[in-house]
Design an enzyme around this catalytic site. Sequence first.
Site, PDB file in Angstrom:
ATOM      1  N   ARG A  17       0.838  -1.201   0.000  1.00  0.00           N
ATOM      2  CA  ARG A  17       0.000   0.000   0.000  1.00  0.00           C
ATOM      3  C   ARG A  17       0.874   1.253   0.000  1.00  0.00           C
ATOM      4  O   ARG A  17       1.074   1.894  -1.017  1.00  0.00           O
ATOM      5  CB  ARG A  17      -0.950  -0.018   1.205  1.00  0.00           C
ATOM      6  CG  ARG A  17      -2.131   0.952   1.073  1.00  0.00           C
ATOM      7  CD  ARG A  17      -1.809   2.406   1.376  1.00  0.00           C
ATOM      8  NE  ARG A  17      -1.240   2.621   2.684  1.00  0.00           N
ATOM      9  CZ  ARG A  17      -0.785   3.797   3.112  1.00  0.00           C
ATOM     10  NH1 ARG A  17      -0.798   4.855   2.317  1.00  0.00           N
ATOM     11  NH2 ARG A  17      -0.259   3.916   4.325  1.00  0.00           N
ATOM     12  N   ASP A  18       1.455   1.574   1.133  1.00  0.00           N
ATOM     13  CA  ASP A  18       2.269   2.785   1.236  1.00  0.00           C
ATOM     14  C   ASP A  18       3.497   2.693   0.339  1.00  0.00           C
ATOM     15  O   ASP A  18       3.964   3.696  -0.215  1.00  0.00           O
ATOM     16  CB  ASP A  18       2.689   2.994   2.688  1.00  0.00           C
ATOM     17  CG  ASP A  18       3.163   4.404   2.974  1.00  0.00           C
ATOM     18  OD1 ASP A  18       3.172   5.224   2.052  1.00  0.00           O
ATOM     19  OD2 ASP A  18       3.529   4.685   4.128  1.00  0.00           O
ATOM     20  N   HIS A 215       5.563   4.600  12.655  1.00  0.00           N
ATOM     21  CA  HIS A 215       5.654   4.556  11.191  1.00  0.00           C
ATOM     22  C   HIS A 215       6.681   5.598  10.768  1.00  0.00           C
ATOM     23  O   HIS A 215       6.436   6.804  10.877  1.00  0.00           O
ATOM     24  CB  HIS A 215       4.283   4.878  10.590  1.00  0.00           C
ATOM     25  CG  HIS A 215       4.247   4.886   9.093  1.00  0.00           C
ATOM     26  ND1 HIS A 215       3.725   3.843   8.359  1.00  0.00           N
ATOM     27  CD2 HIS A 215       4.658   5.800   8.182  1.00  0.00           C
ATOM     28  CE1 HIS A 215       3.811   4.120   7.064  1.00  0.00           C
ATOM     29  NE2 HIS A 215       4.375   5.315   6.937  1.00  0.00           N
ATOM     30  N   HIS A 217       9.594   7.162   7.925  1.00  0.00           N
ATOM     31  CA  HIS A 217      10.158   7.271   6.579  1.00  0.00           C
ATOM     32  C   HIS A 217      11.635   7.616   6.716  1.00  0.00           C
ATOM     33  O   HIS A 217      12.046   8.253   7.681  1.00  0.00           O
ATOM     34  CB  HIS A 217       9.412   8.330   5.767  1.00  0.00           C
ATOM     35  CG  HIS A 217       8.063   7.879   5.307  1.00  0.00           C
ATOM     36  ND1 HIS A 217       7.727   7.762   3.978  1.00  0.00           N
ATOM     37  CD2 HIS A 217       6.967   7.480   5.996  1.00  0.00           C
ATOM     38  CE1 HIS A 217       6.476   7.328   3.870  1.00  0.00           C
ATOM     39  NE2 HIS A 217       5.998   7.148   5.090  1.00  0.00           N
ATOM     40  N   CYS A 248       4.540   9.665   0.270  1.00  0.00           N
ATOM     41  CA  CYS A 248       3.184  10.214   0.183  1.00  0.00           C
ATOM     42  C   CYS A 248       3.044  11.043  -1.086  1.00  0.00           C
ATOM     43  O   CYS A 248       3.868  11.932  -1.340  1.00  0.00           O
ATOM     44  CB  CYS A 248       2.888  11.069   1.412  1.00  0.00           C
ATOM     45  SG  CYS A 248       1.263  11.860   1.354  1.00  0.00           S
ATOM     46  N   ASN A 257       9.535   4.460   3.002  1.00  0.00           N
ATOM     47  CA  ASN A 257       9.466   3.972   4.374  1.00  0.00           C
ATOM     48  C   ASN A 257      10.789   3.310   4.758  1.00  0.00           C
ATOM     49  O   ASN A 257      11.631   3.025   3.910  1.00  0.00           O
ATOM     50  CB  ASN A 257       8.360   2.911   4.492  1.00  0.00           C
ATOM     51  CG  ASN A 257       7.004   3.434   4.158  1.00  0.00           C
ATOM     52  OD1 ASN A 257       6.279   3.920   5.006  1.00  0.00           O
ATOM     53  ND2 ASN A 257       6.622   3.344   2.882  1.00  0.00           N
TER      54      ASN A 257
END
Length: 313
Positions: A17-18, A215, A217, A248, A257
Amino acid sequence: MAQASGGHVQIVEVGARDGLQNEKAVITTADKVALLTRLIDAGARRLEVASFVNPARVPQMADGEAVIAALPDRPDVSYIGLVLNKRGVLRALETREGGRRGVDEAGCVLVASDSFGQRNQGQTIAEGLRENREMLRLAREGGLVPQVTISAAFGCPFEGLVPAERIASLAAEMADAGAVEIALADTIGVGVPAQVEDLFGRVREAAPGVRLRAHFHNTRGTGIANAWAAVRAGVAVLDSSLGGLGGCPFAPRATGNISTEDLVYMLDRSGVEHGLDLDALIAINHWFEPLIGRPLPSMLGKAGGWSGAPAAA
């Protein structure tokens, strides 16, 4: 209080996903399913599998329902769908209709600054709070695990440093709204270890009893150090992305990430259990590279693991 090495950390794999949402080359549904299946075989037990967002804004996620329908029905695995509004929660619930497995968790998102929130979700903080209360209620009533990520918790690309007091207050409100897990996201990769320890300490006091997740990055090279600071601060759930993919679409100069392989290597060498197989992850990295069409950012994908044993003669 800081924890010594040892213990257990749960890793949430967000690569499908991300990790993929910012990629220009569209990855097919079949390849996304193959990626997720290989990650499960490598030991991943919580995975972000799709986002229920406007496909015109994030084309890579347009096949979310098709990906979810093709996933293995594993009772020991939890599938997370990202949701940004009530419509997203309803779409997540629709994946479970007709006796289908669907997603297990609604990953709600609350942005910690007005400027970024308006660009990312078309919401101010106040509007995001109201929407997330409804999202968490709908998720809980529909049988989904209600969890929330506070995005841009360590800094906003437009407003700069976000006050720690604001993050603690938002966490308290989300706990009151029924979130069973709260993640703090360094969406633009500006955080440092001292800030990580301070912020999670404040949030733990503001939302006692709620599971905390981190979370990070790696935009400025501090992601793995921040992950270790979170572990030392008692955070037992960490997000990461295969190969360090990610970013993003609505944050300037956003990069990936922290890499799942790099995180697993650090945890392995630090005596922290996590349940994933490093060699299998590196193999998935090398399998996935041709599909992306470039080397992945992960350090372990390039250097490989190291056991500490002497090299063979």
